[in-house]
Scaffold this motif. Structure first.
Motif, PDB file in Angstrom:
ATOM      1  N   VAL A 199       9.173  -6.779   0.916  1.00  0.00           N
ATOM      2  CA  VAL A 199      10.269  -7.799   0.171  1.00  0.00           C
ATOM      3  C   VAL A 199      10.055  -6.454  -1.009  1.00  0.00           C
ATOM      4  O   VAL A 199      11.395  -6.592  -1.991  1.00  0.00           O
ATOM      5  N   MET A 200       8.690  -5.791  -1.358  1.00  0.00           N
ATOM      6  CA  MET A 200       8.893  -5.117  -2.532  1.00  0.00           C
ATOM      7  C   MET A 200       9.908  -3.805  -2.683  1.00  0.00           C
ATOM      8  O   MET A 200      10.981  -3.744  -3.403  1.00  0.00           O
ATOM      9  N   ALA A 201       9.927  -3.365  -0.718  1.00  0.00           N
ATOM     10  CA  ALA A 201      10.717  -2.224  -1.215  1.00  0.00           C
ATOM     11  C   ALA A 201      12.113  -2.662  -0.694  1.00  0.00           C
ATOM     12  O   ALA A 201      13.193  -2.272  -1.054  1.00  0.00           O
ATOM     13  N   ALA A 202      12.740  -4.217  -0.424  1.00  0.00           N
ATOM     14  CA  ALA A 202      13.839  -4.025  -0.456  1.00  0.00           C
ATOM     15  C   ALA A 202      14.641  -4.781  -1.668  1.00  0.00           C
ATOM     16  O   ALA A 202      15.592  -4.551  -1.707  1.00  0.00           O
ATOM     17  N   LEU A 203      13.458  -4.982  -2.548  1.00  0.00           N
ATOM     18  CA  LEU A 203      13.691  -5.116  -4.148  1.00  0.00           C
ATOM     19  C   LEU A 203      14.023  -4.060  -4.519  1.00  0.00           C
ATOM     20  O   LEU A 203      15.010  -3.675  -5.902  1.00  0.00           O
ATOM     21  N   GLY A 204      13.165  -2.958  -4.471  1.00  0.00           N
ATOM     22  CA  GLY A 204      12.765  -1.618  -4.466  1.00  0.00           C
ATOM     23  C   GLY A 204      14.477  -1.598  -4.688  1.00  0.00           C
ATOM     24  O   GLY A 204      15.219  -0.410  -5.925  1.00  0.00           O
ATOM     25  N   LYS A 205      15.148  -1.708  -3.336  1.00  0.00           N
ATOM     26  CA  LYS A 205      16.507  -0.828  -3.342  1.00  0.00           C
ATOM     27  C   LYS A 205      17.946  -1.991  -3.744  1.00  0.00           C
ATOM     28  O   LYS A 205      18.545  -1.099  -4.071  1.00  0.00           O
ATOM     29  N   LEU A 206      17.341  -2.904  -3.913  1.00  0.00           N
ATOM     30  CA  LEU A 206      17.794  -3.749  -5.065  1.00  0.00           C
ATOM     31  C   LEU A 206      18.316  -3.427  -5.934  1.00  0.00           C
ATOM     32  O   LEU A 206      19.845  -3.259  -6.797  1.00  0.00           O
ATOM     33  N   HIS A 207      16.972  -2.628  -6.327  1.00  0.00           N
ATOM     34  CA  HIS A 207      16.985  -2.574  -8.097  1.00  0.00           C
ATOM     35  C   HIS A 207      17.736  -1.117  -8.334  1.00  0.00           C
ATOM     36  O   HIS A 207      19.478  -0.743  -8.538  1.00  0.00           O
ATOM     37  N   GLN A 208      17.893  -0.198  -7.501  1.00  0.00           N
ATOM     38  CA  GLN A 208      18.095   1.360  -7.015  1.00  0.00           C
ATOM     39  C   GLN A 208      19.713   1.275  -7.180  1.00  0.00           C
ATOM     40  O   GLN A 208      20.165   1.800  -7.497  1.00  0.00           O
ATOM     41  N   GLU A 209      19.964   0.685  -5.699  1.00  0.00           N
ATOM     42  CA  GLU A 209      21.425  -0.153  -5.409  1.00  0.00           C
ATOM     43  C   GLU A 209      22.560  -0.235  -6.784  1.00  0.00           C
ATOM     44  O   GLU A 209      23.435  -0.142  -6.917  1.00  0.00           O
ATOM     45  N   PRO A 236      18.255  -3.853 -13.865  1.00  0.00           N
ATOM     46  CA  PRO A 236      16.848  -3.381 -14.332  1.00  0.00           C
ATOM     47  C   PRO A 236      15.645  -4.908 -13.443  1.00  0.00           C
ATOM     48  O   PRO A 236      16.684  -5.589 -12.857  1.00  0.00           O
ATOM     49  N   CYS A 237      14.347  -4.325 -13.352  1.00  0.00           N
ATOM     50  CA  CYS A 237      13.190  -4.504 -13.092  1.00  0.00           C
ATOM     51  C   CYS A 237      12.050  -5.683 -13.536  1.00  0.00           C
ATOM     52  O   CYS A 237      11.667  -4.422 -15.015  1.00  0.00           O
ATOM     53  N   GLN A 238      11.800  -6.428 -14.075  1.00  0.00           N
ATOM     54  CA  GLN A 238      10.564  -6.674 -14.671  1.00  0.00           C
ATOM     55  C   GLN A 238       9.379  -7.350 -12.858  1.00  0.00           C
ATOM     56  O   GLN A 238       9.155  -7.817 -12.463  1.00  0.00           O
ATOM     57  N   THR A 239       7.459  -6.620 -13.847  1.00  0.00           N
ATOM     58  CA  THR A 239       6.984  -6.848 -13.399  1.00  0.00           C
ATOM     59  C   THR A 239       5.616  -7.518 -13.454  1.00  0.00           C
ATOM     60  O   THR A 239       5.894  -7.237 -15.078  1.00  0.00           O
ATOM     61  N   HIS A 240       4.743  -7.837 -13.289  1.00  0.00           N
ATOM     62  CA  HIS A 240       3.097  -7.540 -13.793  1.00  0.00           C
ATOM     63  C   HIS A 240       2.354  -6.335 -13.240  1.00  0.00           C
ATOM     64  O   HIS A 240       2.054  -6.119 -11.955  1.00  0.00           O
ATOM     65  N   ILE A 241       1.312  -5.754 -14.299  1.00  0.00           N
ATOM     66  CA  ILE A 241       0.841  -4.458 -13.396  1.00  0.00           C
ATOM     67  C   ILE A 241      -0.722  -4.603 -14.500  1.00  0.00           C
ATOM     68  O   ILE A 241      -1.055  -4.834 -15.266  1.00  0.00           O
ATOM     69  N   SER A 242      -2.068  -4.797 -13.343  1.00  0.00           N
ATOM     70  CA  SER A 242      -3.027  -4.337 -14.071  1.00  0.00           C
ATOM     71  C   SER A 242      -3.342  -5.466 -14.701  1.00  0.00           C
ATOM     72  O   SER A 242      -4.000  -4.240 -16.451  1.00  0.00           O
ATOM     73  N   GLU A 243      -3.342  -6.960 -14.753  1.00  0.00           N
ATOM     74  CA  GLU A 243      -3.908  -7.584 -15.535  1.00  0.00           C
ATOM     75  C   GLU A 243      -5.274  -7.879 -15.513  1.00  0.00           C
ATOM     76  O   GLU A 243      -5.391  -8.059 -16.968  1.00  0.00           O
ATOM     77  N   ASN A 244      -5.531  -7.623 -14.007  1.00  0.00           N
ATOM     78  CA  ASN A 244      -7.382  -8.467 -14.798  1.00  0.00           C
ATOM     79  C   ASN A 244      -7.716  -7.964 -13.507  1.00  0.00           C
ATOM     80  O   ASN A 244      -7.330  -7.348 -12.674  1.00  0.00           O
ATOM     81  N   LYS A 245      -9.081  -7.756 -13.712  1.00  0.00           N
ATOM     82  CA  LYS A 245     -10.096  -6.696 -12.492  1.00  0.00           C
ATOM     83  C   LYS A 245     -10.007  -6.976 -11.349  1.00  0.00           C
ATOM     84  O   LYS A 245      -9.693  -6.513 -10.508  1.00  0.00           O
ATOM     85  N   SER A 291      -2.567   3.487  -5.879  1.00  0.00           N
ATOM     86  CA  SER A 291      -2.996   2.855  -7.117  1.00  0.00           C
ATOM     87  C   SER A 291      -2.279   1.826  -7.600  1.00  0.00           C
ATOM     88  O   SER A 291      -1.373   1.697  -6.917  1.00  0.00           O
ATOM     89  N   TYR A 292      -2.833   0.782  -7.996  1.00  0.00           N
ATOM     90  CA  TYR A 292      -2.128  -0.274  -8.176  1.00  0.00           C
ATOM     91  C   TYR A 292      -0.025   0.055  -8.784  1.00  0.00           C
ATOM     92  O   TYR A 292       0.766  -0.194  -8.512  1.00  0.00           O
ATOM     93  N   THR A 293       0.142   1.178  -9.523  1.00  0.00           N
ATOM     94  CA  THR A 293       1.202   1.967 -10.225  1.00  0.00           C
ATOM     95  C   THR A 293       1.964   2.463  -9.011  1.00  0.00           C
ATOM     96  O   THR A 293       2.941   1.999  -9.037  1.00  0.00           O
ATOM     97  N   HIS A 294       0.765   3.070  -7.682  1.00  0.00           N
ATOM     98  CA  HIS A 294       1.862   3.873  -7.018  1.00  0.00           C
ATOM     99  C   HIS A 294       2.003   2.837  -6.033  1.00  0.00           C
ATOM    100  O   HIS A 294       3.408   2.956  -5.028  1.00  0.00           O
ATOM    101  N   VAL A 295       1.844   1.715  -5.884  1.00  0.00           N
ATOM    102  CA  VAL A 295       2.316   0.619  -5.421  1.00  0.00           C
ATOM    103  C   VAL A 295       3.742   0.283  -5.491  1.00  0.00           C
ATOM    104  O   VAL A 295       4.683   0.554  -4.392  1.00  0.00           O
ATOM    105  N   TYR A 296       4.080   0.180  -6.722  1.00  0.00           N
ATOM    106  CA  TYR A 296       5.336  -0.214  -7.093  1.00  0.00           C
ATOM    107  C   TYR A 296       6.078   0.851  -6.796  1.00  0.00           C
ATOM    108  O   TYR A 296       7.624   1.326  -7.048  1.00  0.00           O
ATOM    109  N   ASP A 297       5.581   1.951  -7.311  1.00  0.00           N
ATOM    110  CA  ASP A 297       6.197   2.848  -7.007  1.00  0.00           C
ATOM    111  C   ASP A 297       7.409   3.797  -5.588  1.00  0.00           C
ATOM    112  O   ASP A 297       8.734   4.097  -5.105  1.00  0.00           O
ATOM    113  N   GLU A 298       5.698   3.532  -4.732  1.00  0.00           N
ATOM    114  CA  GLU A 298       6.349   3.142  -4.104  1.00  0.00           C
ATOM    115  C   GLU A 298       7.355   2.814  -3.037  1.00  0.00           C
ATOM    116  O   GLU A 298       8.307   2.933  -1.795  1.00  0.00           O
ATOM    117  N   ALA A 299       7.239   1.532  -3.660  1.00  0.00           N
ATOM    118  CA  ALA A 299       8.320   0.507  -3.329  1.00  0.00           C
ATOM    119  C   ALA A 299      10.311   0.136  -4.019  1.00  0.00           C
ATOM    120  O   ALA A 299      10.483   0.209  -3.891  1.00  0.00           O
TER     121      ALA A 299
END
Lengths: 453, 453
Positions: free
Chosen positions: A215-225, A229-238, A253-261
């Motif tokens: 789903v993230m990859a599909a939304l990433g595609k939608l974002h690029q296409e 803009p997009c918004q999400t949460h990152i690294s809030e809690n251990k 890393s957590y950040t890489h997860v979004y980057d890869e998508a």
């Protein structure tokens, strides 16, 4: 509705830089029929030639004009839970408080009530721009966009996507559903505000734990296409960070997860960023993604204390978010105070350079937020050509010392305060009563009952 | 003025224990002409036999009666500086902001203005009892006592003593001056309120760094001799603790300095207690001295995070203090929120058991404070024989969702909230607008403009 040419006369204050607030004591700002600033004069309260027929609005008492606040992260649907979170932390908070509430937005009457309220209330606190998380429901999300437009609040409206780790009764059935529903909400805004002048749709995967890689990859595609803009949460809690590591063992890393998508771009807003590693911050900087700092929420849910000064010194772009209802308040003024206070707790361990000043907190609340939402050319300060997104702040003198006028608000001016002191008193002791009028793009969107303008 | 027998009908809420709040939804409380509670009935809203001629006051909307707040540490004279402290820490804050302001209380007009204001304002926040630090000036300190009495606030009024490490223009010239001035302030209260019924004098050495051993010993003697309570500061900031170590090399600890001066007794209130060692806490417990926790101040001045749950679990007596103007707010409701938030930051390093709940914070604000000031038999909760020191809290329903009534206050009741939720919403999102009426010893001392009682 047509706007009247208006000259705003009196003191105006806005951020000159991260560390400096500019106070123009006797100034005047002209706003045209298009809601844009036509002139800014520092040392004159005279109405200039060509503006003699314009409406004139003057500050009152120890008042000043200040840019409207920008809330870079707020869950509109969670507003009825503001203040209700007990001793929970993120993952149990979601299940106990949040999902049951959000799922009720399948009822449009309920959505209308809550969304009208949160938009009216945040406007009354001086929030002229808000980045909203709605729910998974398309009709309710579109209604939120309609309400923001009708009430005149600049808004980013996001339909929440999630296809796992949420209750059966409240999740996307498939990748297709998530993408299709997101598209429907983008289409709706294109219909009501084709140029995204006031309302902008925003692609909103909830966060990595509740979204599959697909789903993230599909939304990433939608974002690029779409360029939306997009918004999400990152690294809030251990515990959340550990979960992401477990769910995405291939990602560095957590950040890489979004980057890869494909979800980490200059048009991405990442809320929280409490426990980011150095490498993650470097990647965020490389992608020019933006950070929404949500101090009240991070303290309330015992998530941690974000290192804001570190992020700023590394060149990251940071704004403030109330994160209602992880955060208890929908006021960015209160959030500025919370940001300073969290920075004090960081300073207790990391040293004094971690401290945010009043000036820095106000920068984050305005210009910082403008950069986070990509509108730094239009809002966040008072310059010719920018939109008049502003609030009139009024601070009262102590007159008859024994008589408290609660309507006038809590800030007390005893006399002899410098402007620096007045601004500090506003930030630390002020509330919505001190925000007596609010404009977005030149349109009056809130004013104190009985106020003559 | 004579009081009218009154029955308070509706929901009443107070602390049953540290961890439990008692909610009596349909209750009634009778208050006699002496301002004392004559009966408390849980499950009836009927006016009982013998009270048919009494005045009846009912809660409104989602309202309830709650014990008045007890502020165990507030500098009345510093009120004009609330919110003004910049990035300072304790010792430079004193010299930059505090001593110049306090020294202006040699002017009685100035004192009258500030003291009337702070008493009126704290009453409007529901503070029915306050422990005030005044200044070194006897006439102004006595005026504060007069103003508290006239406005009906229960108060402990302390003339500040200090004979070193303060500016030449603002310090006691000798031990004799400090003691004599303190006596004059005690004598004044004995004249205006001989039984210390509403106003109590309090011996007030500022803190060990600004008091010589001689002045402290003399004040300790006065404390023991008169039985008048005393208040001071302890272990607020690391630089201050180091300074005390340097100034009192013979003493085993900061706490021992006060103990050796005869100033550590069951009638001693110690503000802050952020950096106390285990041995110090044990000594405080052995002497039954009391702690005023001032979280907003400790955060604002980056003093540190007090370990409140540790102190409570060790059996120490703890209340809340706003510590205006180290603290930015004179609201104990806001301070309760700050106490919870500081405890979250402690929990981030010490673990979840450090967290204060809403219930615990409200206990500290009422029953805890009552024990700190030695009035647990008279105030802090609703029991027969106690004084009616109470506030009426009103929380509004969201009616027309798009119309914000700012006078009604910020708490939003959407419907369906449990009483636990309502109390949490009050603590996290409420302010003085939600405190619609306040009584001390049965006397109405504040009410919202236009409220019919």
């Amino acid at each position: 509705m047509a706007l009247e040419k208006t000259v705003y006369i009196g003191t105006y204050i806005h951020s000159e830089s991260l560390t400096k607030v500019d106070v123009a004591v006797d100034g005047s700002i002209g706003v045209g029929e298009d809601g844009k600033i036509a002139f800014v004069l520092r040392d004159t309260t005279e109405v200039p030639e060509g503006w003699r027929n314009a409406k004139v609005i003057r500050t009152q008492d120890h008042g000043f004009f200040f840019p409207g606040f920008i809330d870079t992260h707020i869950h509109a649907s969670q507003y009825p839970n503001a203040g209700v979170f007990g001793n929970s932390t993120l993952l149990d908070w979601l299940n106990t408080y949040t999902f049951p509430l959000e799922s009720s937005f399948n009822n449009l009457d309920n959505a209308a009530r809550v969304y009208n309220r949160v938009v009216a209330r945040t406007l009354s606190h001086g929030t002229t721009t808000a980045c909203y998380f709605a729910t998974t429901h398309v009709p309710a999300t579109n209604l939120l966009a309609d309400i923001c437009q009708a009430r005149g609040q600049r808004a980013f409206v996001g339909r929440v996507c999630m296809d796992r780790m949420s209750p059966d009764y409240y999740r996307d059935e498939s990748v297709e559903v998530a993408v299709d529903a997101s598209r429907q909400c983008i289409d709706h805004v294109m219909k009501i505000d084709p140029a995204f002048d006031l309302i902008t749709p925003v692609i909103t995967p909830r966060f990595a734990p509740s979204c599959t890689a697909e789903v993230m990859a599909a939304l990433g595609k939608l974002h690029q296409e779409t360029g939306v803009p997009c918004q999400t949460h990152i690294s809030e809690n251990k515990a959340e960070c550990a979960l992401v590591k477990e769910l995405f063992p291939q990602s560095a890393s957590y950040t890489h997860v979004y980057d890869e998508a494909g979800l980490l771009t200059a048009k991405t807003i990442l809320a929280h960023a409490v426990h980011l590693g150095v490498d993650e911050r470097a990647l965020i900087k490389a992608r020019d993604a933006k950070i929404s700092h949500c101090p009240a929420s991070n303290t309330a849910l015992t998530s941690g204390a974000a290192r804001v000064k570190t992020m700023l010194s590394e060149g990251l772009t940071v704004g403030l978010g109330t994160d209602v209802s992880g955060g208890y308040t929908c006021s960015i003024l209160a959030e500025a105070r919370e940001a300073i206070f969290v920075s004090r707790h960081v300073a207790m361990t990391d040293g004094d350079e971690a401290k945010l000043t009043v000036e820095e907190a106000l920068y984050l609340a305005t210009r910082g937020g403008a950069r986070v939402v990509g509108l730094e050319d239009r809002i966040g300060g008072f310059e010719v050509g920018k939109d008049w997104d502003a609030q009139m702040v009024t601070l009262s003198s102590v007159e008859d010392a024994g008589v408290i006028d609660q309507h006038a608000g809590p800030v007390e001016i005893f006399g002899g305060e410098s402007w620096e002191d007045k601004v500090a008193k506003w930030v630390y002791t002020g509330d919505d009563r001190n925000t007596t009028a609010v404009w977005v793009n030149g349109r009056l969107v809130h004013s104190r009952e009985g106020l003559k303008l």
